[in-house]
Design a protein around this motif. Structure first.
Motif, PDB file in Angstrom:
ATOM      1  N   THR A   5      -3.570   2.131   0.567  1.00 36.68           N
ATOM      2  CA  THR A   5      -3.554   2.851   1.843  1.00 36.68           C
ATOM      3  C   THR A   5      -3.655   4.365   1.699  1.00 36.68           C
ATOM      4  OG1 THR A   5      -1.157   2.891   1.831  1.00 36.68           O
ATOM      5  CG2 THR A   5      -2.183   1.063   2.985  1.00 36.68           C
ATOM      6  N   ARG A   6      -3.131   4.916   0.592  1.00 35.40           N
ATOM      7  CA  ARG A   6      -3.068   6.368   0.493  1.00 35.40           C
ATOM      8  C   ARG A   6      -4.102   6.961  -0.483  1.00 35.40           C
ATOM      9  NH1 ARG A   6      -1.118   6.553   4.473  1.00 35.40           N
ATOM     10  NH2 ARG A   6       1.035   6.757   5.184  1.00 35.40           N
ATOM     11  N   THR A  61      -9.945   6.302   1.866  1.00 35.82           N
ATOM     12  CA  THR A  61      -8.797   5.476   1.505  1.00 35.82           C
ATOM     13  C   THR A  61      -9.103   4.022   1.798  1.00 35.82           C
ATOM     14  OG1 THR A  61      -7.849   5.730   3.671  1.00 35.82           O
ATOM     15  CG2 THR A  61      -7.150   7.309   2.005  1.00 35.82           C
ATOM     16  N   ALA A  84       0.634  -0.901  -2.429  1.00 38.53           N
ATOM     17  CA  ALA A  84       0.503  -0.397  -1.056  1.00 38.53           C
ATOM     18  C   ALA A  84      -0.015   1.038  -1.081  1.00 38.53           C
ATOM     19  CB  ALA A  84       1.845  -0.481  -0.339  1.00 38.53           C
ATOM     20  N   SER A  87      -7.631   1.895   3.743  1.00 38.57           N
ATOM     21  CA  SER A  87      -7.630   1.494   5.153  1.00 38.57           C
ATOM     22  C   SER A  87      -8.964   1.844   5.798  1.00 38.57           C
ATOM     23  CB  SER A  87      -6.482   2.176   5.900  1.00 38.57           C
ATOM     24  OG  SER A  87      -5.691   2.926   5.032  1.00 38.57           O
ATOM     25  N   ALA A  99      -7.990  -4.817   3.341  1.00 34.71           N
ATOM     26  CA  ALA A  99      -6.853  -4.186   2.672  1.00 34.71           C
ATOM     27  C   ALA A  99      -5.564  -4.900   3.049  1.00 34.71           C
ATOM     28  CB  ALA A  99      -6.773  -2.708   3.036  1.00 34.71           C
TER      29      ALA A  99
END
Lengths: 395, 240
Positions: A36-37, A55, A32, A57, A64
């Motif tokens: 996402t980060r 990123t 995750a 997302s 994603a």
């Protein structure tokens, strides 16, 4: 009698039961985070400039979420350790990997659309972490499925799907693909050179090992010399080979006419072979001593000549050990061949070193990925052969 | 002649060969022009840097490798053994040069990529060697420890580790040689080690510098290996 703690705790609470769930949670958390980060893509003005990070997302959008969902389901199935569940997990992870790569390709194309043709979309740390986590889980799924042949099929399937994905042009916008397209001929030639370097060194070391195994008296001395050679760092041995070769060529100029030179593949092959001689010689001596005395006496009683004993008894019984030694030596040889570029031997190392000199990450990867793939394929292939030899002769 | 003594003498001879004057003789004997040798002070500086890099790497590899090796032999980790062995084999397929090269864009020039390569490549053999050595302890001995009322931790400290020690030392020797070799490779990433004169010598065709680096790196490897063997031999004399 005092019994260890895990023996008396109720089954549901023992570390052995909780650990897989903990590892699975950590795995999912890392995935995750990666999606996402962390930056999955870095968009730069040109191949050497530092880029802006995107990123998961931002770059992948819905993909994603899809990848994360499929992976969560797969890891949940894997924790159960059941064979059928693992097969289902495998068929979730495989498309997840391909969807992720496809998403990266389209994301990169979209980001580059308004930029100049020199702009590049490189893979960021998030992509590498995602791919590592997904392939790791894929390996675990293959193992837990306990279906013989599934590992090979998965590997081949993944390679075919990757080639298909590359062929379709879905990955064309990624910097690595751009770099490969620009240097296709060089990279392909380097792969050939690399295999030739490692292969020739392996054959040379094999001949040396056979020769050394022949004279019985000096085995202690052979062990000392080959063991001592292992201590010499490869960079130093390569340097020494170049110095010795140039001295030799100066003393015997006719060698130069044979095409020898102080820099090039020859010193590299000799140096690599010097390292590979130890595992091969050790494997050969162990393999020849593998049959026990009873077996040898029985063979003698049957009237087999020493030559027949060697071919029909010693080599078949020692075959797994021998194949194991070749596996260790071959993997080591492929790694050392990378260093051969230091003395102008060519191979994939040259691309890696060019990339280091230019500080161009994609060029480094272009050389490094084939080295790793070649080593892994050799490792897997020869350990399969080793296992087959063990089954065939030690059933 | 015992192996440690032989290694020590080889190391000393090679160290002698790395001296500017001796290296110049050898180069001239090979028929090469002897240009700009590396000074003794510079060689000593490089040796210190090389030892520091290899030493930190080896310490990390030893602590992590042996620690994880002990962990994977505990009962709860049993189902993970095949996966860990598979991982170890995969890690060996990435040669140190490649790790150094791959880490370069992320960690920059110098020591860090070299240190990463050292740990990445060294940890798995030590883990595997430690696990193998502990697994090789005969189960009867372990049972006997249990029977006299030792706890799991006591069995580990008083039975498993002492019996596994010789094999663990062997894996540490391999890790030591690997650490010194990888620190030399680090010169390619700009780390200042004894590999630096070799790489620079090859690029500038300065045979003296290359020979000095070669001899000094090999000398360091032989002397370190001999020192480790001697330390182990000394330990056995004090605590037989």
């Amino acid at each position: 009698m005092i019994v260890g703690t895990t023996d008396i705790t109720p089954q549901g609470l023992s570390i052995g039961r909780v650990l897989p769930a903990l590892v699975a949670t950590a795995w999912l958390g890392a995935l995750a985070l990666a999606l996402t980060r962390l930056p999955v893509l870095t968009i730069a003005r040109n191949r050497l400039a530092l880029g802006d990070s995107l990123t998961g997302s931002a770059a992948l959008g819905g993909t994603a979420v899809l990848v994360l969902g499929m992976s969560a389901l797969a890891i949940g199935l894997l924790v159960s350790r059941r064979s059928t569940a693992s097969v289902i997990a495998l068929f979730l992870l495989l498309p997840a990997i391909l969807a992720f790569l496809h998403g990266l390709g389209t994301g990169a194309a979209r980001s580059l659309a308004e930029l100049s043709p020199a702009a590049r979309a490189g893979l960021g740390s998030g992509s590498w972490l995602t791919l590592t986590l997904l392939t790791g889980a894929l390996g675990l799924a293959v193992r837990h499925s306990r279906r013989p042949g599934l590992g090979l099929a998965t590997g081949l399937g993944l390679i075919l799907a990757l080639v298909g994905l590359g062929w379709s042009g879905a990955l064309d916008a990624l910097s690595l693909a751009v770099e490969y397209a620009a240097r296709r001929a060089t990279v392909n030639a380097a792969i050939g050179e690399h295999i030739a370097l490692a292969g020739t060194a392996l054959v040379l070391a094999g001949l040396l090992a056979v020769g050394l195994a022949l004279f019985r008296r000096g085995q202690g001395l052979v062990a000392l010399i080959l063991g001592g050679l292992q201590v010499v760092p490869a960079v130093a041995l390569l340097g020494a080979m170049v110095a010795v070769m140039s001295g030799l060529l100066r003393a015997v100029p006719t060698l130069r006419e044979l095409g020898l030179s102080a820099l090039g593949p020859v010193p590299a092959i000799i140096a690599i072979a010097a390292y590979l001689a130890l595992p091969l010689w050790r494997g050969l001596s162990l393999a020849l001593r593998a049959p026990d005395d009873d077996t040898l006496q029985a063979a003698e009683a049957l009237g087999l000549s020493p030559g027949q004993v060697l071919v029909r008894v010693r080599l078949p019984i020692g075959a797994p050990i021998l194949v194991g030694a070749v596996r260790v030596a071959a993997v080591q040889g492929l790694g050392l061949a990378t260093l051969g570029a230091l003395v102008g031997a060519g191979g994939l190392g040259r691309i890696v070193f060019d990339g280091m000199a230019q500080f161009a990450p994609d060029l480094i990867l272009l050389g490094a990925i084939p080295v790793v793939v070649l080593s892994l394929l050799t490792e897997r292939g020869l350990s399969r052969l080793e296992a087959a030899a063990r089954r065939r002769w030690h059933a | 002649m015992s192996a440690p003594l032989g290694f020590a003498l080889t190391g000393l001879a090679l160290a002698g060969a790395s001296h500017p004057t001796v290296a110049r003789w050898i180069t001239e004997a090979l028929g090469e022009p002897a240009r700009r040798p590396v000074s003794v002070e510079r060689l000593l500086d490089l040796t210190r840097a090389h030892l520091a890099l290899a030493g930190i790497g080896l310490a990390l590899v030893a602590v992590l490798g042996i620690g994880l090796g002990i962990l994977v032999t505990r009962r709860f980790a049993e189902p993970w053994r095949p996966a860990i062995d598979g991982l170890a084999a995969a890690a060996q397929a990435v040669p140190p040069v490649v790790v150094v090269a791959l880490a370069l864009p992320v960690l920059g020039f110098g020591g860090p990529p070299t240190l990463l390569a050292l740990v990445a490549y060294g940890i798995m053999p030590v883990l595997r060697g430690t696990a193998g050595a502990i697994t090789g302890v005969p189960p009867e001995v372990r049972e006997a420890g249990r029977a006299i009322g030792l706890t799991r931790l006591q069995i580990l400290a008083r039975i498993e580790l002492p019996l596994a020690a010789p094999a663990i030392v062997e894996t540490l020797r391999t890790a030591l040689v690997l650490a010194i070799a990888t620190a030399a490779v680090g010169a390619l990433a700009g780390a200042s080690t004894l590999g630096t004169p070799i790489v620079a010598g090859l690029q500038n065709q300065n045979t003296v510098a290359m020979l000095q680096g070669t001899a000094a790196t090999a000398a360091l490897a032989f002397l370190a290996d001999a020192a480790l063997l001697a330390a182990v031999a000394g330990w056995r004399v004090i605590r037989p």
